[in-house]
Design a protein around this motif. Sequence first.
Motif, PDB file in Angstrom:
ATOM      1  N   LEU A   1       0.805  -1.222   0.000  1.00 26.85           N
ATOM      2  CA  LEU A   1       0.000   0.000   0.000  1.00 26.85           C
ATOM      3  C   LEU A   1       0.835   1.268   0.000  1.00 26.85           C
ATOM      4  CD1 LEU A   1      -2.628  -0.771   2.809  1.00 26.85           C
ATOM      5  CD2 LEU A   1      -2.942  -1.035   0.355  1.00 26.85           C
ATOM      6  N   ARG A   2       0.242   2.301  -0.614  1.00 27.12           N
ATOM      7  CA  ARG A   2       0.667   3.680  -0.400  1.00 27.12           C
ATOM      8  C   ARG A   2      -0.587   4.478  -0.061  1.00 27.12           C
ATOM      9  NH1 ARG A   2       2.142   5.604  -5.479  1.00 27.12           N
ATOM     10  NH2 ARG A   2       1.286   3.705  -6.400  1.00 27.12           N
ATOM     11  N   HIS A   3      -0.444   5.523   0.732  1.00 22.40           N
ATOM     12  CA  HIS A   3      -1.622   6.318   1.058  1.00 22.40           C
ATOM     13  C   HIS A   3      -1.243   7.772   1.315  1.00 22.40           C
ATOM     14  CE1 HIS A   3      -1.778   6.757   5.705  1.00 22.40           C
ATOM     15  NE2 HIS A   3      -0.534   6.620   5.329  1.00 22.40           N
ATOM     16  N   ILE A   4      -2.260   8.604   1.246  1.00 21.52           N
ATOM     17  CA  ILE A   4      -2.142  10.021   1.622  1.00 21.52           C
ATOM     18  C   ILE A   4      -3.224  10.271   2.648  1.00 21.52           C
ATOM     19  CG2 ILE A   4      -2.261  12.415   0.838  1.00 21.52           C
ATOM     20  CD1 ILE A   4      -1.495  11.387  -1.974  1.00 21.52           C
ATOM     21  N   LEU A   5      -2.826  10.646   3.846  1.00 24.06           N
ATOM     22  CA  LEU A   5      -3.779  10.859   4.942  1.00 24.06           C
ATOM     23  C   LEU A   5      -4.147  12.326   5.062  1.00 24.06           C
ATOM     24  CD1 LEU A   5      -5.334  10.081   7.539  1.00 24.06           C
ATOM     25  CD2 LEU A   5      -3.165  10.363   8.779  1.00 24.06           C
ATOM     26  N   PHE A   6      -5.449  12.591   5.077  1.00 27.27           N
ATOM     27  CA  PHE A   6      -5.993  13.901   5.403  1.00 27.27           C
ATOM     28  C   PHE A   6      -6.608  13.750   6.797  1.00 27.27           C
ATOM     29  CE2 PHE A   6      -5.771  13.567   0.872  1.00 27.27           C
ATOM     30  CZ  PHE A   6      -5.383  14.825   0.431  1.00 27.27           C
ATOM     31  N   ALA A   7      -5.863  14.156   7.813  1.00 26.94           N
ATOM     32  CA  ALA A   7      -6.243  13.865   9.195  1.00 26.94           C
ATOM     33  C   ALA A   7      -7.442  14.699   9.627  1.00 26.94           C
ATOM     34  CB  ALA A   7      -5.066  14.128  10.123  1.00 26.94           C
ATOM     35  N   VAL A   8      -8.365  14.043  10.344  1.00 21.62           N
ATOM     36  CA  VAL A   8      -9.491  14.729  10.972  1.00 21.62           C
ATOM     37  C   VAL A   8      -9.088  15.029  12.412  1.00 21.62           C
ATOM     38  CG1 VAL A   8     -11.887  14.554  11.712  1.00 21.62           C
ATOM     39  CG2 VAL A   8     -11.194  13.633   9.486  1.00 21.62           C
TER      40      VAL A   8
ATOM     41  N   ALA B   1     -10.813   6.150   1.391  1.00 17.78           N
ATOM     42  CA  ALA B   1     -10.957   5.191   2.477  1.00 17.78           C
ATOM     43  C   ALA B   1     -11.055   5.966   3.785  1.00 17.78           C
ATOM     44  CB  ALA B   1      -9.771   4.229   2.509  1.00 17.78           C
ATOM     45  N   HIS B   2     -11.753   5.391   4.757  1.00 21.25           N
ATOM     46  CA  HIS B   2     -11.991   6.069   6.030  1.00 21.25           C
ATOM     47  C   HIS B   2     -11.364   5.285   7.177  1.00 21.25           C
ATOM     48  CE1 HIS B   2     -15.186   7.222   3.252  1.00 21.25           C
ATOM     49  NE2 HIS B   2     -15.334   8.327   3.939  1.00 21.25           N
ATOM     50  N   SER B   3     -10.859   6.017   8.139  1.00 19.95           N
ATOM     51  CA  SER B   3     -10.373   5.388   9.367  1.00 19.95           C
ATOM     52  C   SER B   3     -10.563   6.368  10.502  1.00 19.95           C
ATOM     53  CB  SER B   3      -8.887   5.004   9.252  1.00 19.95           C
ATOM     54  OG  SER B   3      -8.059   6.142   9.426  1.00 19.95           O
ATOM     55  N   ARG B   4     -10.257   5.916  11.710  1.00 15.14           N
ATOM     56  CA  ARG B   4     -10.364   6.793  12.877  1.00 15.14           C
ATOM     57  C   ARG B   4      -9.402   7.975  12.779  1.00 15.14           C
ATOM     58  NH1 ARG B   4      -8.659   1.996  16.706  1.00 15.14           N
ATOM     59  NH2 ARG B   4      -9.986   1.019  15.121  1.00 15.14           N
ATOM     60  N   PHE B   5      -8.434   7.883  11.889  1.00 10.73           N
ATOM     61  CA  PHE B   5      -7.449   8.949  11.755  1.00 10.73           C
ATOM     62  C   PHE B   5      -7.857  10.010  10.750  1.00 10.73           C
ATOM     63  CE2 PHE B   5      -5.207   4.938  12.736  1.00 10.73           C
ATOM     64  CZ  PHE B   5      -4.813   5.256  14.026  1.00 10.73           C
ATOM     65  N   GLY B   6      -8.748   9.659   9.829  1.00  9.59           N
ATOM     66  CA  GLY B   6      -9.175  10.636   8.846  1.00  9.59           C
ATOM     67  C   GLY B   6      -9.548   9.994   7.527  1.00  9.59           C
ATOM     68  N   LEU B   7      -9.288  10.707   6.442  1.00  8.66           N
ATOM     69  CA  LEU B   7      -9.613  10.274   5.090  1.00  8.66           C
ATOM     70  C   LEU B   7      -8.324   9.921   4.364  1.00  8.66           C
ATOM     71  CD1 LEU B   7     -12.092  13.199   4.294  1.00  8.66           C
ATOM     72  CD2 LEU B   7     -12.656  10.938   5.196  1.00  8.66           C
ATOM     73  N   HIS B   8      -8.372   8.856   3.570  1.00  9.11           N
ATOM     74  CA  HIS B   8      -7.163   8.369   2.918  1.00  9.11           C
ATOM     75  C   HIS B   8      -7.376   8.227   1.418  1.00  9.11           C
ATOM     76  CE1 HIS B   8      -5.603   6.656   6.847  1.00  9.11           C
ATOM     77  NE2 HIS B   8      -6.903   6.713   7.091  1.00  9.11           N
ATOM     78  N   ILE B   9      -6.429   8.725   0.627  1.00  8.04           N
ATOM     79  CA  ILE B   9      -6.305   8.301  -0.758  1.00  8.04           C
ATOM     80  C   ILE B   9      -5.368   7.104  -0.734  1.00  8.04           C
ATOM     81  CG2 ILE B   9      -5.488   8.910  -3.068  1.00  8.04           C
ATOM     82  CD1 ILE B   9      -6.096  11.820  -2.425  1.00  8.04           C
ATOM     83  N   VAL B  10      -5.816   5.982  -1.283  1.00  8.37           N
ATOM     84  CA  VAL B  10      -5.057   4.737  -1.179  1.00  8.37           C
ATOM     85  C   VAL B  10      -4.693   4.221  -2.561  1.00  8.37           C
ATOM     86  CG1 VAL B  10      -5.106   2.334  -0.409  1.00  8.37           C
ATOM     87  CG2 VAL B  10      -6.166   4.114   0.993  1.00  8.37           C
TER      88      VAL B  10
END
Length: 253
Positions: free
Chosen positions: A101-108, A184-193
């Motif tokens: 995987l690679r991702h870009i996190l946009f933290a909430v 993609a969604h997680s407790r950390f925010g929004l992810h481009i995966v």
Amino acid sequence: MSSTMVFINDIEIAAADETLDEEALRQRACTELLRQRAQALGLLAGDDAAPRAGAISEAASQAIEALIAQELAGPVPDEAACRRHFEANSRHFAHGERLQLRHILFAVTPGVDVVRLRQRAEGHLIELRASEVPAFTDAAKELSNCPSGAEGGALGWLTAQDCAPEFAKELFGRSEIGVLPQLAHSRFGLHIVAIDAREPGRLPAFEQVREAVAQELRQRHGLSALRHYLLQLADDASLRGVSIGAAATPLVQ
């Protein structure tokens, strides 16, 4: 975003000075509808404290669990239904699947404008879907709120157990390769995966996972029943400043 007070049957669930997106408001509304229903059925004391900043009492939380168990108990899935579900979703029950995987996190984070954050993330997602690998690497270094951004967003090879459960649920047991078409969604925010490679796991025999299959079917039935139940409660209630008609799967905390 919340700019006026929000009420469920004259109980305030959001003050005018709170900054909440529509999903957060709906979640509060769903919880309050269930809390009031539990009171009406005698599962919760009538003098239970109204929620403060979205937080309900421990007694209310337990009463809501009892309410759902009492009102929404579904049928036990039979052997045939379990086998059909397993055969249609066998990849989901595989053991040992790995993704590169690679991702870009946009933290909430507290105070962040989630609507604008989502719009920003979706804008970059559209651009990256049509781009080459170097563009993703550069975007991760510039945009990601995860330390992996320094490495172009690379997370290496991961199993589902290496990820937050809600994140893993959106990635594993599927077949997509490349930049996923949705966030993609997680407790950390929004992810481009971006999924660079998949190693399929071992498919177990049905008998090995029958209980897990049955549990998943029960959960699916329960979520569907809960949606309908909440819509019925909303129809019978006085809602001001919020609507749950567009709510997705309600998550009662």
